[in-house]
Design an enzyme around this catalytic site. Structure first.
Site, PDB file in Angstrom:
ATOM      1  N   ARG A  41      -3.682   1.278   0.152  1.00  0.00           N
ATOM      2  CA  ARG A  41      -3.653   0.473  -0.703  1.00  0.00           C
ATOM      3  C   ARG A  41      -4.492   0.357  -1.522  1.00  0.00           C
ATOM      4  O   ARG A  41      -4.872  -0.859  -2.183  1.00  0.00           O
ATOM      5  CB  ARG A  41      -3.137  -0.879  -0.229  1.00  0.00           C
ATOM      6  CG  ARG A  41      -1.644  -0.924   0.355  1.00  0.00           C
ATOM      7  CD  ARG A  41      -0.579  -0.661  -0.597  1.00  0.00           C
ATOM      8  NE  ARG A  41       0.884  -1.017   0.144  1.00  0.00           N
ATOM      9  CZ  ARG A  41       1.437  -0.233   0.817  1.00  0.00           C
ATOM     10  NH1 ARG A  41       0.826   0.941   1.058  1.00  0.00           N
ATOM     11  NH2 ARG A  41       2.575  -0.622   1.358  1.00  0.00           N
ATOM     12  N   SER A  79       4.879  -7.157   0.251  1.00  0.00           N
ATOM     13  CA  SER A  79       3.679  -7.727   1.477  1.00  0.00           C
ATOM     14  C   SER A  79       2.791  -8.418   0.759  1.00  0.00           C
ATOM     15  O   SER A  79       1.969  -8.193  -0.450  1.00  0.00           O
ATOM     16  CB  SER A  79       3.347  -6.248   2.023  1.00  0.00           C
ATOM     17  OG  SER A  79       4.080  -5.708   2.632  1.00  0.00           O
ATOM     18  N   GLU A 139      -2.946  -8.644   0.145  1.00  0.00           N
ATOM     19  CA  GLU A 139      -2.849  -7.189  -0.515  1.00  0.00           C
ATOM     20  C   GLU A 139      -2.246  -7.444  -2.045  1.00  0.00           C
ATOM     21  O   GLU A 139      -2.895  -6.770  -2.985  1.00  0.00           O
ATOM     22  CB  GLU A 139      -1.563  -6.560   0.118  1.00  0.00           C
ATOM     23  CG  GLU A 139      -1.453  -5.192  -0.340  1.00  0.00           C
ATOM     24  CD  GLU A 139      -0.102  -4.739  -0.740  1.00  0.00           C
ATOM     25  OE1 GLU A 139       0.343  -3.506  -1.069  1.00  0.00           O
ATOM     26  OE2 GLU A 139       0.790  -5.773  -0.674  1.00  0.00           O
TER      27      GLU A 139
HETATM   28  N1  EPU Z   1       7.324  -6.495  12.156  1.00  0.00           N
HETATM   29  C1  EPU Z   1       7.584  -7.809  13.009  1.00  0.00           C
HETATM   30  N2  EPU Z   1       8.034  -8.912  12.277  1.00  0.00           N
HETATM   31  C2  EPU Z   1       8.220  -8.905  11.066  1.00  0.00           C
HETATM   32  C3  EPU Z   1       7.899  -7.813  10.328  1.00  0.00           C
HETATM   33  C4  EPU Z   1       7.436  -6.736  10.935  1.00  0.00           C
HETATM   34  O1  EPU Z   1       7.694  -7.720  14.061  1.00  0.00           O
HETATM   35  O2  EPU Z   1       8.389  -9.953  10.288  1.00  0.00           O
HETATM   36  C5  EPU Z   1       7.279  -5.445  12.911  1.00  0.00           C
HETATM   37  C6  EPU Z   1       8.144  -4.408  12.921  1.00  0.00           C
HETATM   38  O3  EPU Z   1       9.316  -4.564  13.667  1.00  0.00           O
HETATM   39  C7  EPU Z   1       7.790  -3.024  12.882  1.00  0.00           C
HETATM   40  C8  EPU Z   1       6.375  -3.214  12.335  1.00  0.00           C
HETATM   41  O4  EPU Z   1       5.950  -4.648  12.288  1.00  0.00           O
HETATM   42  O5  EPU Z   1       7.387  -2.901  14.481  1.00  0.00           O
HETATM   43  C9  EPU Z   1       6.138  -2.720  11.051  1.00  0.00           C
HETATM   44  O6  EPU Z   1       7.355  -3.375  10.170  1.00  0.00           O
HETATM   45  P1  EPU Z   1       7.715  -2.488   8.747  1.00  0.00           P
HETATM   46  O7  EPU Z   1       8.031  -1.215   8.988  1.00  0.00           O
HETATM   47  O8  EPU Z   1       8.828  -3.467   8.033  1.00  0.00           O
HETATM   48  O9  EPU Z   1       6.485  -2.385   7.948  1.00  0.00           O
HETATM   49  P2  EPU Z   1       5.215  -3.277   7.643  1.00  0.00           P
HETATM   50  O10 EPU Z   1       4.139  -2.629   8.283  1.00  0.00           O
HETATM   51  O11 EPU Z   1       5.434  -4.760   7.832  1.00  0.00           O
HETATM   52  C10 EPU Z   1       4.407  -1.743   5.679  1.00  0.00           C
HETATM   53  C11 EPU Z   1       4.397  -1.964   3.943  1.00  0.00           C
HETATM   54  C12 EPU Z   1       5.669  -2.126   3.047  1.00  0.00           C
HETATM   55  C13 EPU Z   1       6.370  -0.895   3.633  1.00  0.00           C
HETATM   56  C14 EPU Z   1       6.793  -0.923   4.847  1.00  0.00           C
HETATM   57  C15 EPU Z   1       7.655   0.369   4.844  1.00  0.00           C
HETATM   58  C16 EPU Z   1       2.015  -2.775   3.855  1.00  0.00           C
HETATM   59  C17 EPU Z   1       1.084  -4.014   3.611  1.00  0.00           C
HETATM   60  N3  EPU Z   1       3.279  -3.099   3.882  1.00  0.00           N
HETATM   61  O12 EPU Z   1       5.249  -3.059   6.088  1.00  0.00           O
HETATM   62  O13 EPU Z   1       5.272  -2.188   1.760  1.00  0.00           O
HETATM   63  O14 EPU Z   1       7.706  -1.261   2.453  1.00  0.00           O
HETATM   64  O15 EPU Z   1       5.273  -0.551   5.563  1.00  0.00           O
HETATM   65  O16 EPU Z   1       6.715   1.632   5.114  1.00  0.00           O
HETATM   66  O17 EPU Z   1       1.613  -1.807   4.246  1.00  0.00           O
HETATM   67  C18 EPU Z   1       4.668  -3.588   0.032  1.00  0.00           C
HETATM   68  O18 EPU Z   1       3.198  -3.071  -0.087  1.00  0.00           O
HETATM   69  O19 EPU Z   1       4.612  -4.474  -0.600  1.00  0.00           O
HETATM   70  C19 EPU Z   1       5.383  -3.295   1.016  1.00  0.00           C
HETATM   71  C20 EPU Z   1       6.672  -3.972   1.049  1.00  0.00           C
END
Ligand code: EPU
Length: 337
Positions: free
Chosen positions: A163, A236, A332
C-alpha cells in the site's frame, strides 16, 4: 479545465462526508494540466484526488482540489503472450478490470470491484486476494506540480511496497499521475491461493476462467465489504501491522489461533481485522461511526458522521489494540485536514 468554487466533495469521497473545497478543478487531458501548471495556476494548499475512496476529510478543504478525468485505454505493445495498455488516470479502476476480463487479458481480475481510479491505483499500490497492482505496472506517467514537466517513472522508480509508493513518500504531492501502463498476460495465469478464492470457485463447480474469477471475487467482496454507494466507508481503514518474529512468537503463546502471514526478514504480518474483532469492536458504534459488522478492518459512516466522528472511533479502536496486544495499527486511509 473546469473550475468550481465552494464545491461540495460529497460525490468525491466514499465516506460520504459533506465537506467543501474552496476551489475544485477537473482536467480532461495531460496538455490541459501541463498548461495550467506551467502558467503558475497552482495555488497552495492543494490536493489531488482520485475516486476519493481512500480519504477521510476532517474538515472543509481550504485550498484547491484537483481531479483527473483523463480517459482512454491504448494498446502500446503486444506479443502473442502479453499486452501493454496505457490507461488514463481518470478511468474508473473497475471499468478497466472489466475491460481486461472481456478482452481475455489475465492479471487484474483479482482486483475486481476495488473502488477508485487508475491514477490512485498506482499511487496506493492497491491490492487484494494475493495480487497487488505493482505486479502489473510497467510505468507511470506523471506531471510535476511545480513546473508542469512530464516524467515517466519505471516500476522500480515507483518504489512499491505494501500500500505504498514513492508518490506517498518522497514525492508526496509533487507529481500528478496522468497515465499508467499495465502489462497483462494473454496466456492464463491465475492467483487462486488467497483465502477462500479457490474453494468458492470449486464449490460452485466453476472452471477457473477470467469471468468466473471476477464473479467469485465480486461475491467474496460484497459478502464482507460494505458497498460505498449504500454505506459510506473507505475499505480497510487500517493497514495490517507487521511485527518481528519474536513478538509474534510471544503473542502466539497466548493467542495460538492468531492468523498471520510470514514476510521476508524475520517479520510477520497480522490481520488488523482479527485484532480489532478480538477487542470486541466488530459491529460496535461510537455515535454515527461504526466498525463494520462483517469485516472489522472497515469503519463506516452510519449516516451524518463527520470525519472527526470517524477519527474518534479509529483512535479508540487503535488504543484498544495497543492495550491488549501491544501492537500499533495505523490508518491506511489518508487523513486530510
Ligand atoms: N479477520 C477477522 N475478523 C475480521 C476481519 C478479518 O478475524 O473482522 C481475519 C480473517 O478471518 C482472515 C484474516 O483476518 O483470517 C484476513 O482477512 P481478509 O482476507 O478479509 O483480509 P484483510 O487482511 O482483513 C486485506 C486488505 C483488503 C483486501 C483483503 C483481501 C489491507 C489493509 N486490506 O484485508 O483490502 O480486500 O486483504 O485481499 O491490506 C482495502 O485495502 O481497502 C481492502 C479492502
Amino acid at each position: 479545465m473546469t473550475e468550481y468554487t465552494d464545491y461540495s466533495l460529497l460525490p468525491h469521497n466514499t465516506f460520504r462526508l459533506d465537506v467543501k473545497a474552496a476551489r475544485f478543478m477537473e482536467y480532461s487531458s495531460e496538455e490541459e494540466l501541463t498548461a495550467f501548471l506551467a502558467s503558475g495556476g497552482l495555488t497552495s494548499p492543494y490536493l489531488h484526488i482520485g475516486g476519493g475512496s481512500n480519504l477521510l476529510f476532517l474538515s472543509d478543504y481550504p485550498g484547491l482540489v484537483l481531479h483527473s478525468s483523463v480517459k482512454g485505454v491504448e494498446t502500446v505493445a503486444e506479443t502473442d503472450e502479453r499486452v501493454e495498455l496505457r490507461v488514463g488516470s481518470g478511468v474508473v479502476w473497475d471499468d478497466f478490470v472489466a475491460y481486461t476480463v472481456e478482452k481475455g487479458f489475465y492479471g487484474a481480475e483479482n482486483l475486481s470491484l476495488i473502488p477508485g481510479e487508475v491514477g490512485a491505483s498506482a499511487v496506493q499500490n492497491i491490492g487484494a486476494y494475493g495480487v497487488e497492482v505493482k505486479d502489473l505496472v510497467v510505468s507511470v506517467d506523471a506531471v510535476e506540480a511545480a513546473t508542469g514537466k512530464k516524467r515517466r517513472f519505471t516500476r522500480e522508480e515507483c518504489r512499491y511496497a505494501y500500500r505504498d509508493s514513492i508518490f506517498k513518500k518522497e514525492l508526496k504531492g509533487r507529481y500528478f499521475v496522468t497515465y499508467v501502463t499495465y502489462r497483462l498476460s494473454k496466456l492464463p495465469v491465475f492467483h487462486l491461493d488467497y483465502g477462500n478464492v479457490r474453494a468458492e470457485l470449486e464449490k460452485d463447480g466453476m472452471e477457473p476462467t477470467l469471468a468466473n474469477v471476477r464473479r467469485v471475487i465480486a461475491a467474496i467482496r460484497s459478502n464482507k465489504l460494505p458497498d460505498p454507494k449504500v454505506t459510506g466507508n473507505a475499505g480497510s481503514f487500517f493497514m495490517n501491522p507487521v511485527v518481528s518474529q519474536e513478538q509474534f512468537d510471544r503473542l502466539q503463546t497466548e493467542y495460538s489461533e492468531m492468523p498471520s502471514y510470514r514476510l521476508d526478514g524475520n517479520r510477520v504480518k497480522i490481520p488488523a481485522g482479527w485484532l480489532i474483532e478480538r477487542c470486541g469492536w466488530k459491529g460496535k458504534a461510537l455515535g454515527p461511526a461504526a466498525v463494520h459488522d462483517r469485516q472489522a478492518l472497515v469503519l463506516v459512516n452510519r449516516g451524518g458522521a463527520t470525519g472527526r466522528d470517524v477519527l474518534r472511533l479509529a483512535d479508540e479502536v487503535a488504543r484498544s489494540v495497543k492495550e491488549r496486544f501491544g501492537i500499533e495499527i495505523s490508518p491506511e486511509v489518508n487523513l486530510i485536514g
